[in-house]
Design an enzyme around this catalytic site. Sequence first.
Site, PDB file in Angstrom:
ATOM      1  N   THR A  57      11.276  -2.175  -2.394  1.00  0.00           N
ATOM      2  CA  THR A  57      10.016  -2.023  -1.642  1.00  0.00           C
ATOM      3  C   THR A  57       9.405  -0.644  -1.831  1.00  0.00           C
ATOM      4  OG1 THR A  57      10.756  -3.631  -0.010  1.00  0.00           O
ATOM      5  CG2 THR A  57       9.066  -2.108   0.712  1.00  0.00           C
TER       6      THR A  57
ATOM      7  N   ASP B  65      17.280  -4.598   1.001  1.00  0.00           N
ATOM      8  CA  ASP B  65      17.993  -5.816   1.423  1.00  0.00           C
ATOM      9  C   ASP B  65      19.495  -5.757   1.147  1.00  0.00           C
ATOM     10  OD1 ASP B  65      15.576  -6.726   2.285  1.00  0.00           O
ATOM     11  OD2 ASP B  65      15.242  -8.100   0.622  1.00  0.00           O
TER      12      ASP B  65
HETATM   13  N1  DGL Z   1      12.996  -6.272   0.180  1.00  0.00           N
HETATM   14  C1  DGL Z   1      12.997  -5.653  -1.104  1.00  0.00           C
HETATM   15  C2  DGL Z   1      14.389  -5.345  -1.625  1.00  0.00           C
HETATM   16  O1  DGL Z   1      15.348  -5.213  -0.922  1.00  0.00           O
HETATM   17  C3  DGL Z   1      12.309  -6.468  -2.104  1.00  0.00           C
HETATM   18  C4  DGL Z   1      10.937  -6.058  -2.372  1.00  0.00           C
HETATM   19  C5  DGL Z   1      10.683  -5.990  -3.869  1.00  0.00           C
HETATM   20  O2  DGL Z   1      10.287  -6.991  -4.456  1.00  0.00           O
HETATM   21  O3  DGL Z   1      10.908  -4.934  -4.428  1.00  0.00           O
HETATM   22  O4  DGL Z   1      14.559  -5.147  -2.757  1.00  0.00           O
END
Ligand code: DGL
Length: 362
Positions: free
Chosen positions: A42, A114
């Site tokens: 992100t 995540d």
């Molecule tokens: N929530 C993000 C992660 O943990 C994903 C966002 C992205 O597509 O970079 O990587």
Amino acid sequence: MTRPDRRPTRSLALALLCVLIADFVEARMQPPRVHFVATGGTISNRDGGRLTAEELAKSMPGVDRYAKLTFEQFANVASSELTLQQWIELSRRINEIFAREKDVAGVVVTSGTDTLEETAFFLHLTVRDPRPVVVVGSMRNPSTLGYEGAANLLEGVRVAADPAARNKGTLVVLNDEINSARNVTKTDAVRLQTFRSREYGQLGVVDRDRVVFFNQITQRSNERSEFDINRITELPRVDVIMVYQGATGDLIKAAVDSGARGIVVATAGAGATSGTQGEGLQYAAQKGVFVVTTTRAGSGRIAPPRSDGANPNVTMTEAMQRRRQFAIAGEDHIPVKARILLMLALSMTRDRNEIQRIFSEY
Ligand code: DGL
């Protein structure tokens, strides 16, 4: 007889000394070098195209006060898209940077949030150098009002440049807080204050004036780690199975039949399974698959059996003995981190006592 005039020689020596002192002072005043490795997430996920390592490096006004920053793009994907093979490559790359580039004070890695705690723990166990690896990310993307990525990255650089961050393994820095990769977990799907070490607490904070450490972790990491990533070419399959009311053992059997070399069970409380999971675990033991007991409670320690021996009052059936031979207590590791430790342990040994020792030392 006239004495030779030594004044020119003395003046020359004095001038040379002044130059050496000036060089020394200048070198001391130079900020340390920090190397930044971008993997995506992100923090770089801008609408219309992801930010590159170079763009992220340029997003921090005043970074030169803290570090001479160099950078590279390792990947630019969401954290859960990184493969286990990429983990091995990332760890090898960071070990190589530390081995070859002695002037690097620390390495900063950007990651999606995540699965950040998993990547960070893998690096914690496999980067064997006293200098810090600092993993950072952000909860808001660069196209969102209140994006905190550049601030987190700058704080990560400040921690990586700080000599006090040495010998602490891999650190996770977001939201002004420093947590150990061993203990930290994402506790909220969306809030900024999501990375927490629960009962263990944070290691330190990044404040306006300086980086402050309050705590130290005692378990093995960095130079004290036995996991040599250059000897590991592949990580064995280890699956995590959750315990819930009426859970069936066929998922465990399916994992075993699909090639799992280890199973981590996220048990209810301190070891309870449910439904027909006992049969599945028996099947795993028959097939020589190691089973690590952890808890789904979020915290709490699963202790190895007392003296690690059999209870003399209980007659052990052959099946019980077999189960015991492949059973590991996960100590205080959460299920996803126990999985990482088991993958690394299995890449070195199949001796049950050795694997249990590893769980108790890391
Ligand atoms: N929530 C993000 C992660 O943990 C994903 C966002 C992205 O597509 O970079 O990587």
